[in-house]
Design a protein around this motif. Structure first.
Motif, PDB file in Angstrom:
ATOM      1  N   ALA A  95       0.805  -1.225   0.000  1.00 35.95           N
ATOM      2  CA  ALA A  95       0.000   0.000   0.000  1.00 35.95           C
ATOM      3  C   ALA A  95       0.837   1.273   0.000  1.00 35.95           C
ATOM      4  O   ALA A  95       0.331   2.342  -0.317  1.00 35.95           O
ATOM      5  N   ASN A  96       2.105   1.179   0.368  1.00 37.74           N
ATOM      6  CA  ASN A  96       2.958   2.361   0.470  1.00 37.74           C
ATOM      7  C   ASN A  96       3.928   2.416  -0.701  1.00 37.74           C
ATOM      8  O   ASN A  96       4.538   1.416  -1.067  1.00 37.74           O
ATOM      9  N   ALA A  97       4.079   3.598  -1.244  1.00 36.56           N
ATOM     10  CA  ALA A  97       4.983   3.769  -2.388  1.00 36.56           C
ATOM     11  C   ALA A  97       6.435   3.569  -1.993  1.00 36.56           C
ATOM     12  O   ALA A  97       7.230   3.078  -2.784  1.00 36.56           O
ATOM     13  N   ASP A  98       6.798   3.924  -0.768  1.00 34.72           N
ATOM     14  CA  ASP A  98       8.204   3.933  -0.377  1.00 34.72           C
ATOM     15  C   ASP A  98       8.490   3.002   0.793  1.00 34.72           C
ATOM     16  O   ASP A  98       7.655   2.815   1.679  1.00 34.72           O
ATOM     17  N   LEU A  99       9.694   2.455   0.772  1.00 40.67           N
ATOM     18  CA  LEU A  99      10.244   1.699   1.883  1.00 40.67           C
ATOM     19  C   LEU A  99      11.667   2.222   2.066  1.00 40.67           C
ATOM     20  O   LEU A  99      12.402   2.359   1.091  1.00 40.67           O
ATOM     21  N   PHE A 100      12.033   2.544   3.284  1.00 37.42           N
ATOM     22  CA  PHE A 100      13.347   3.108   3.568  1.00 37.42           C
ATOM     23  C   PHE A 100      14.262   2.012   4.115  1.00 37.42           C
ATOM     24  O   PHE A 100      13.911   1.342   5.084  1.00 37.42           O
ATOM     25  N   VAL A 101      15.421   1.836   3.481  1.00 41.20           N
ATOM     26  CA  VAL A 101      16.375   0.819   3.906  1.00 41.20           C
ATOM     27  C   VAL A 101      17.539   1.465   4.643  1.00 41.20           C
ATOM     28  O   VAL A 101      18.015   2.529   4.268  1.00 41.20           O
ATOM     29  N   SER A 102      17.974   0.788   5.706  1.00 46.44           N
ATOM     30  CA  SER A 102      19.113   1.246   6.507  1.00 46.44           C
ATOM     31  C   SER A 102      19.978   0.053   6.885  1.00 46.44           C
ATOM     32  O   SER A 102      19.871  -0.484   7.992  1.00 46.44           O
ATOM     33  N   PRO A 103      20.826  -0.417   5.973  1.00 48.72           N
ATOM     34  CA  PRO A 103      21.747  -1.490   6.350  1.00 48.72           C
ATOM     35  C   PRO A 103      22.700  -0.982   7.428  1.00 48.72           C
ATOM     36  O   PRO A 103      22.938   0.228   7.549  1.00 48.72           O
ATOM     37  N   PHE A 104      23.249  -1.915   8.206  1.00 45.41           N
ATOM     38  CA  PHE A 104      24.250  -1.528   9.188  1.00 45.41           C
ATOM     39  C   PHE A 104      25.461  -0.918   8.498  1.00 45.41           C
ATOM     40  O   PHE A 104      25.798  -1.268   7.369  1.00 45.41           O
ATOM     41  N   ARG A 105      26.120  -0.023   9.210  1.00 48.44           N
ATOM     42  CA  ARG A 105      27.401   0.509   8.761  1.00 48.44           C
ATOM     43  C   ARG A 105      28.471  -0.552   9.024  1.00 48.44           C
ATOM     44  O   ARG A 105      28.188  -1.609   9.567  1.00 48.44           O
ATOM     45  N   ASP A 106      29.695  -0.246   8.664  1.00 49.08           N
ATOM     46  CA  ASP A 106      30.787  -1.215   8.808  1.00 49.08           C
ATOM     47  C   ASP A 106      31.032  -1.650  10.248  1.00 49.08           C
ATOM     48  O   ASP A 106      31.585  -2.724  10.482  1.00 49.08           O
ATOM     49  N   ASP A 107      30.605  -0.847  11.228  1.00 46.13           N
ATOM     50  CA  ASP A 107      30.802  -1.247  12.627  1.00 46.13           C
ATOM     51  C   ASP A 107      29.857  -2.370  13.041  1.00 46.13           C
ATOM     52  O   ASP A 107      30.004  -2.955  14.111  1.00 46.13           O
ATOM     53  N   GLY A 108      28.855  -2.678  12.212  1.00 50.50           N
ATOM     54  CA  GLY A 108      27.940  -3.772  12.494  1.00 50.50           C
ATOM     55  C   GLY A 108      26.885  -3.487  13.538  1.00 50.50           C
ATOM     56  O   GLY A 108      26.115  -4.376  13.896  1.00 50.50           O
ATOM     57  N   THR A 109      26.819  -2.251  14.037  1.00 52.94           N
ATOM     58  CA  THR A 109      25.815  -1.920  15.052  1.00 52.94           C
ATOM     59  C   THR A 109      25.057  -0.630  14.752  1.00 52.94           C
ATOM     60  O   THR A 109      23.944  -0.451  15.244  1.00 52.94           O
ATOM     61  N   THR A 110      25.661   0.269  13.991  1.00 55.94           N
ATOM     62  CA  THR A 110      25.041   1.560  13.687  1.00 55.94           C
ATOM     63  C   THR A 110      24.304   1.455  12.354  1.00 55.94           C
ATOM     64  O   THR A 110      24.863   0.991  11.367  1.00 55.94           O
ATOM     65  N   TYR A 111      23.050   1.896  12.355  1.00 54.16           N
ATOM     66  CA  TYR A 111      22.273   1.873  11.117  1.00 54.16           C
ATOM     67  C   TYR A 111      22.730   2.987  10.186  1.00 54.16           C
ATOM     68  O   TYR A 111      23.026   4.092  10.625  1.00 54.16           O
ATOM     69  N   GLY A 112      22.744   2.689   8.904  1.00 54.87           N
ATOM     70  CA  GLY A 112      23.079   3.696   7.912  1.00 54.87           C
ATOM     71  C   GLY A 112      21.926   4.664   7.720  1.00 54.87           C
ATOM     72  O   GLY A 112      20.824   4.474   8.233  1.00 54.87           O
ATOM     73  N   THR A 113      22.193   5.706   6.976  1.00 50.84           N
ATOM     74  CA  THR A 113      21.172   6.708   6.666  1.00 50.84           C
ATOM     75  C   THR A 113      20.048   6.046   5.870  1.00 50.84           C
ATOM     76  O   THR A 113      20.311   5.353   4.890  1.00 50.84           O
TER      77      THR A 113
END
Length: 123
Positions: A14-32
């Motif tokens: 139903a939603n046009a957009d989905l926002f993805v935030s893979p982890f950064r290289d530290d493995g704990t911080t989410y990316g933008t």
């Protein structure tokens, strides 16, 4: 949880957009968070990187394999894995069905984005 619920799939559809935030290289911080167009094909969720395999979010998703997605103001902890070629035609058709008439659909059906398709699964 390793599968999407029927309500989750309805929200994604139903939603046009989905926002993805893979982890950064530290493995704990989410990316933008990066806006993508998510598609549901046979009960699975897929997204393509519009800029192909050099897209920073795509490279992070494939490298880190985990992260978060957001749709309809709900966050989901997820895994990312490259999608197989066997679903490429179904994903192309899903783009046309979900975003009819959009000039961006042919872009998402080009070889670059096709080669940068990920399957997203809740974890």
């Amino acid at each position: 949880m390793n599968t999407w619920t029927a309500d989750d799939l309805k929200a994604i559809e139903a939603n046009a957009d989905l926002f993805v935030s893979p982890f950064r290289d530290d493995g704990t911080t989410y990316g933008t968070p990066t806006r993508t167009w998510a598609l549901v094909v046979d009960g699975d969720v897929y997204v393509r990187a519009a800029h192909g395999p050099e897209s920073s979010w795509y490279k992070a998703a494939v490298r880190q394999k985990v992260g978060r997605v957001r749709v309809a103001d709900v966050d989901y902890e997820v895994t990312f894995e490259p999608a197989g070629d066997e679903v490429a035609d179904a994903i192309d058709a899903a783009y046309e069905a979900k975003y009819p008439g959009s000039s961006a659909v042919p872009t998402m059906q080009r070889e670059g984005p096709k080669s940068a398709t990920v399957k997203i699964t809740p974890r």
